[in-house]
Design a protein around this motif. Sequence first.
Motif, PDB file in Angstrom:
ATOM      1  N   MET A   1      29.947  34.191 -11.365  1.00  0.00           N
ATOM      2  CA  MET A   1      28.235  33.773 -11.164  1.00  0.00           C
ATOM      3  C   MET A   1      28.154  33.001 -10.666  1.00  0.00           C
ATOM      4  N   ALA A   2      28.916  32.022 -11.665  1.00  0.00           N
ATOM      5  CA  ALA A   2      27.956  30.336 -11.190  1.00  0.00           C
ATOM      6  C   ALA A   2      27.628  29.543  -9.896  1.00  0.00           C
ATOM      7  N   ASP A   3      28.653  30.662  -8.870  1.00  0.00           N
ATOM      8  CA  ASP A   3      29.182  30.051  -7.968  1.00  0.00           C
ATOM      9  C   ASP A   3      27.805  30.343  -6.708  1.00  0.00           C
ATOM     10  N   LEU A   4      27.366  31.527  -7.717  1.00  0.00           N
ATOM     11  CA  LEU A   4      26.692  32.018  -6.731  1.00  0.00           C
ATOM     12  C   LEU A   4      24.764  31.141  -6.427  1.00  0.00           C
ATOM     13  N   ILE A   5      25.468  30.616  -7.413  1.00  0.00           N
ATOM     14  CA  ILE A   5      23.751  29.948  -8.106  1.00  0.00           C
ATOM     15  C   ILE A   5      23.485  28.736  -7.023  1.00  0.00           C
ATOM     16  N   PRO A   6      22.162  28.638  -6.379  1.00  0.00           N
ATOM     17  CA  PRO A   6      22.172  28.246  -5.178  1.00  0.00           C
ATOM     18  C   PRO A   6      22.031  26.629  -5.787  1.00  0.00           C
ATOM     19  N   THR A   7      22.303  25.084  -4.765  1.00  0.00           N
ATOM     20  CA  THR A   7      22.305  23.470  -5.763  1.00  0.00           C
ATOM     21  C   THR A   7      20.754  23.604  -5.685  1.00  0.00           C
ATOM     22  N   LYS A   8      20.386  22.462  -7.073  1.00  0.00           N
ATOM     23  CA  LYS A   8      19.139  22.374  -6.989  1.00  0.00           C
ATOM     24  C   LYS A   8      18.543  21.927  -5.059  1.00  0.00           C
ATOM     25  N   GLU A   9      18.993  21.046  -3.875  1.00  0.00           N
ATOM     26  CA  GLU A   9      18.876  21.150  -3.009  1.00  0.00           C
ATOM     27  C   GLU A   9      18.334  22.229  -1.964  1.00  0.00           C
ATOM     28  N   GLU A  10      19.150  23.282  -2.473  1.00  0.00           N
ATOM     29  CA  GLU A  10      19.083  24.479  -2.161  1.00  0.00           C
ATOM     30  C   GLU A  10      17.422  24.953  -2.158  1.00  0.00           C
ATOM     31  N   MET A  11      17.121  25.356  -3.631  1.00  0.00           N
ATOM     32  CA  MET A  11      15.910  25.428  -4.208  1.00  0.00           C
ATOM     33  C   MET A  11      15.109  24.822  -3.586  1.00  0.00           C
ATOM     34  N   ARG A  12      15.133  23.796  -3.876  1.00  0.00           N
ATOM     35  CA  ARG A  12      14.352  22.774  -3.857  1.00  0.00           C
ATOM     36  C   ARG A  12      13.455  22.960  -2.077  1.00  0.00           C
ATOM     37  N   GLN A  13      14.532  23.368  -1.060  1.00  0.00           N
ATOM     38  CA  GLN A  13      14.256  23.301   0.274  1.00  0.00           C
ATOM     39  C   GLN A  13      13.474  25.148   0.507  1.00  0.00           C
ATOM     40  N   ALA A  14      13.995  26.270  -0.847  1.00  0.00           N
ATOM     41  CA  ALA A  14      13.386  27.165  -0.083  1.00  0.00           C
ATOM     42  C   ALA A  14      11.964  27.045  -0.604  1.00  0.00           C
ATOM     43  N   LEU A  15      11.161  26.564  -1.542  1.00  0.00           N
ATOM     44  CA  LEU A  15      10.251  26.304  -2.107  1.00  0.00           C
ATOM     45  C   LEU A  15       9.280  25.726  -1.441  1.00  0.00           C
ATOM     46  N   GLU A  16       9.792  24.769  -1.010  1.00  0.00           N
ATOM     47  CA  GLU A  16       9.450  24.047   0.537  1.00  0.00           C
ATOM     48  C   GLU A  16       8.233  24.477   1.809  1.00  0.00           C
ATOM     49  N   LYS A  17       9.765  25.932   1.414  1.00  0.00           N
ATOM     50  CA  LYS A  17       9.294  26.569   3.139  1.00  0.00           C
ATOM     51  C   LYS A  17       8.360  27.580   2.850  1.00  0.00           C
ATOM     52  N   ARG A  18       8.597  27.911   1.800  1.00  0.00           N
ATOM     53  CA  ARG A  18       7.226  28.654   1.393  1.00  0.00           C
ATOM     54  C   ARG A  18       6.175  28.079   1.257  1.00  0.00           C
ATOM     55  N   GLN A  19       5.716  27.005   0.313  1.00  0.00           N
ATOM     56  CA  GLN A  19       5.026  26.246  -0.139  1.00  0.00           C
ATOM     57  C   GLN A  19       4.293  25.521   0.298  1.00  0.00           C
ATOM     58  N   GLY A  20       5.457  24.639   0.925  1.00  0.00           N
ATOM     59  CA  GLY A  20       4.691  23.779   2.069  1.00  0.00           C
ATOM     60  C   GLY A  20       5.589  22.120   0.823  1.00  0.00           C
ATOM     61  N   LYS A  21       5.747  21.248   2.155  1.00  0.00           N
ATOM     62  CA  LYS A  21       6.464  20.154   1.368  1.00  0.00           C
ATOM     63  C   LYS A  21       5.971  19.132   0.012  1.00  0.00           C
ATOM     64  N   GLU A  22       4.452  18.887   1.038  1.00  0.00           N
ATOM     65  CA  GLU A  22       3.217  17.991  -0.236  1.00  0.00           C
ATOM     66  C   GLU A  22       3.150  18.753  -1.747  1.00  0.00           C
ATOM     67  N   LEU A  23       2.663  20.199  -1.415  1.00  0.00           N
ATOM     68  CA  LEU A  23       2.196  21.048  -2.588  1.00  0.00           C
ATOM     69  C   LEU A  23       3.316  21.455  -3.558  1.00  0.00           C
ATOM     70  N   GLN A  24       3.996  21.326  -2.298  1.00  0.00           N
ATOM     71  CA  GLN A  24       5.811  21.630  -3.850  1.00  0.00           C
ATOM     72  C   GLN A  24       6.150  20.343  -4.180  1.00  0.00           C
ATOM     73  N   GLN A  25       5.199  19.004  -3.794  1.00  0.00           N
ATOM     74  CA  GLN A  25       5.973  18.160  -4.206  1.00  0.00           C
ATOM     75  C   GLN A  25       5.407  17.303  -5.881  1.00  0.00           C
ATOM     76  N   HIS A  26       3.558  17.886  -5.251  1.00  0.00           N
ATOM     77  CA  HIS A  26       3.478  17.984  -6.567  1.00  0.00           C
ATOM     78  C   HIS A  26       3.664  18.872  -7.584  1.00  0.00           C
ATOM     79  N   PHE A  27       4.096  20.045  -7.479  1.00  0.00           N
ATOM     80  CA  PHE A  27       4.242  20.828  -8.223  1.00  0.00           C
ATOM     81  C   PHE A  27       6.286  20.322  -8.731  1.00  0.00           C
ATOM     82  N   PHE A  28       6.832  19.708  -8.220  1.00  0.00           N
ATOM     83  CA  PHE A  28       7.950  19.267  -8.860  1.00  0.00           C
ATOM     84  C   PHE A  28       7.943  17.824 -10.192  1.00  0.00           C
ATOM     85  N   SER A  29       6.503  17.114  -9.623  1.00  0.00           N
ATOM     86  CA  SER A  29       6.664  15.890 -10.128  1.00  0.00           C
ATOM     87  C   SER A  29       5.475  16.252 -11.582  1.00  0.00           C
ATOM     88  N   ALA A  30       5.145  17.851 -11.652  1.00  0.00           N
ATOM     89  CA  ALA A  30       4.267  17.665 -12.941  1.00  0.00           C
ATOM     90  C   ALA A  30       4.666  18.321 -14.152  1.00  0.00           C
TER      91      ALA A  30
END
Length: 214
Positions: A1-30
């Motif tokens: 099951m653990a192998d199915l968890i996306p990597t941190k980078e994969e999750m970041r890229q997925a969020l950036e694709k949905r919400q935009g890289k600049e906006l996502q950086q504001h969220f990540f750093s908060a």
Amino acid sequence: MADLIPTKEEMRQALEKRQGKELQQHFFSATVAICGLGGLGSNIAISLARAGVGKLILIDFDKVDVTNLHRQQYKASQIGRYKTEALSENLKEIAPYVELETHTTRMTEQNVVELLKEADVICEAFDDAQAKAMLTNSVLENFPQKYFVAASGMAGIGSANSIRTRQITKRFYLCGDGVSDVGDDIGLVSSRVMLCAAHEAHMVLRILAKEFEV
């Protein structure tokens, strides 16, 4: 099951694709503090974790009870556990790379400054009027530079459209209908509590996006 968890980078890229890289950086750093982990706080935390907010400070002294399950983000198997522990477990299943800081304690005038000093935005999510007033007064007095999002009025089966977000001062926002009280009607209904929690969470994200007016 653990192998199915996306990597941190994969999750970041997925969020950036949905919400935009600049906006996502504001969220990540908060860093967002959530004061109270009941119907409001547990739902706020999950919304912010899903959006990719980097760090959540979770504060509550209480344990999960069977009466919490109809509106709070806990499982029947977690009854009897501290809400800080149970919610952390649930959040890590949803957003495994979110940073969590937990405080299993009751907030008071004596510890509020220490608990909240690292937060960029503070969410009030208590169900007790005195605790709400204490936190509001403490934040406005000690942290005038921080953004504060609170709630007032979400009980009953009234219209969803009466739940709204109001700007009280430049850095203070209040969500809810501003009228209903738990003792006046049929109490807290899951969907209406979640609506108010969504208003709080969305206002936090707007603040982080530098969209301050509502």
